[in-house]
Design a protein around this motif. Structure first.
Motif: not given
Length: 398
Positions: A60-73
């Motif tokens: 989850g850290l590897l595939l979901i958390v990086p989404m915080g850099d490209i979408m509304n956190r």
């Protein structure tokens, strides 16, 4: 330009949120013996299920958390909380080990909201206060780890262990309502990178920044040796003292020392080199296992060792977060993703091999395993990575 929207009450809310959500992945540790008894399983099998939770969290850290850099956190955090509620309810109703194992994997994957909150807090914090803010939020994370073991162990001593997960679901639902009203809106409103492009940059960041690799390895080691202990404690207490999940949960309360120390560690990381603070964490964790190996047969030995081990883990966690969140704010979620992936891969393997070595060689096998892992950590921190980290300034300018 980003608008700062971080005050003391917001930091406290972020810390409480991290505590409540991260607790999901640690509920299993004090109740492993109860689960093994109900489903008629060997301890090593339950250890593998506990590893699934940690592995789920790592991916989850590897595939979901990086989404915080490209979408509304803020939106990402709220959606993750809904999924965490569903996962906890699935664990509550699981009628067999197979569905419970699947639920455990989902719990790990969906409980990564704190790892979006942490870089978000670092992003909103003024640069000169980043260590202090992260120390406070991370103290909430540690409270969640601490109280999850205690609550799980104590509740399972007088009610079916499944009820732990129902209570967790209710708590996260209440948290969701509070965050909907109080969590700051993300000041960044536009993102130009797609998810696929963003994921492709992660290996490039690992290659570019030696300090990121060093932090990931250090997190792997320190959380690995922490989980080696916590995954096997309940079995040692049964063997040595005839105790169970309640006592294992109560021992977890000793981690309050790490909670109290986190803000101080954050200030130290602002004033001194984080790398020095990380070295202290390695030394403390090693000292803890020396105490466990020599004096665990006495209750005071367990108490002393737990306090030292939790301090060592917290020294490494806060200092590593401080240095990776200082690299580049635009990639803060991806940096956190890489670091915490290494951190929880260490935790997953620590849970699995801790249980395995308990079955093969008992308590001294557990302590010996931890010492070997720590030796690897000392080599990486003091011998291998000092050379590459000195080139960090060059890497940053490439």
């Amino acid at each position: 330009m980003k608008t700062k929207s971080l005050n003391s009450s917001t930091v406290l809310l972020m810390a409480v949120s991290a505590a409540i959500v991260v607790a999901n992945i640690n509920y299993i540790q004090p109740i492993e013996a109860d689960i093994a008894q109900q489903f008629n399983l060997a301890n090593a099998v339950v250890g593998a299920v506990a590893m699934l939770t940690q592995l789920g969290y790592a991916f989850g850290l590897l595939l979901i958390v990086p989404m915080g850099d490209i979408m509304n956190r803020r939106t990402l955090i709220m959606r993750l909380l809904i999924l965490a509620i569903v996962s906890a309810l699935l664990a509550f109703i699981a009628p067999n080990i197979w569905l419970y194992a699947f639920a455990s994997l989902l719990i790990g994957i969906t409980s990564v909201a704190p790892q979006v909150i942490i870089p978000y807090a670092g992003y909103l914090a003024p640069a000169g206060q980043r260590g202090r803010v992260l120390g406070n939020v991370l103290s909430g994370l540690l409270v969640g780890v601490l109280l999850s073991r205690t609550v799980s162990g104590v509740l399972a001593s007088f009610m079916p262990w499944q009820w732990v997960y129902l209570i967790a679901a209710v708590m996260i639902a209440g948290l969701w309502l509070v965050l909907w009203r109080k969590l700051p809106h993300d000041p960044v409103t536009t993102h130009q990178t797609t998810y696929r492009e963003m994921i492709r940059t992660v290996p490039k960041l690992v290659k570019k920044y030696p300090v990121l690799r060093a932090s990931a390895v250090n997190g792997f080691v320190l959380f690995g040796v922490s989980n080696i202990f916590w995954a096997t404690l309940v079995f040692y207490l049964q063997h040595q003292y005839g105790w169970g999940s309640r006592e294992a949960g109560l021992f977890a309360l000793l981690g309050v020392t790490g909670v109290l120390a986190a803000p101080l560690i954050g200030r130290l990381a602002d004033q001194f080199k984080p790398r020095t603070i990380i070295g202290v964490g390695l030394i403390l964790s090693t000292l803890a296992y020396i105490v466990f190996g020599l004096f665990a047969a006495h209750v005071w030995g367990l108490v002393l060792g737990i306090v030292i081990l939790d301090l060592g883990t917290q020294f490494g966690q806060v200092a590593n977060q401080t240095r990776i969140q200082s690299i580049d704010a635009k990639a803060s979620s991806r940096f956190n993703s890489v670091f915490m992936f290494g951190y929880f891969m260490g935790g997953a393997l620590g849970s699995f091999f801790g249980n395995l070595f308990w079955g093969l060689a008992g308590w001294y096998g557990v302590c010996g395993l931890a010492i070997v892992v720590l030796v690897i950590g000392f080599y990486a921190h003091f011998i291998h990575y000092p050379h590459v980290v000195r080139h960090q300034a060059t890497s940053l300018n490439r």
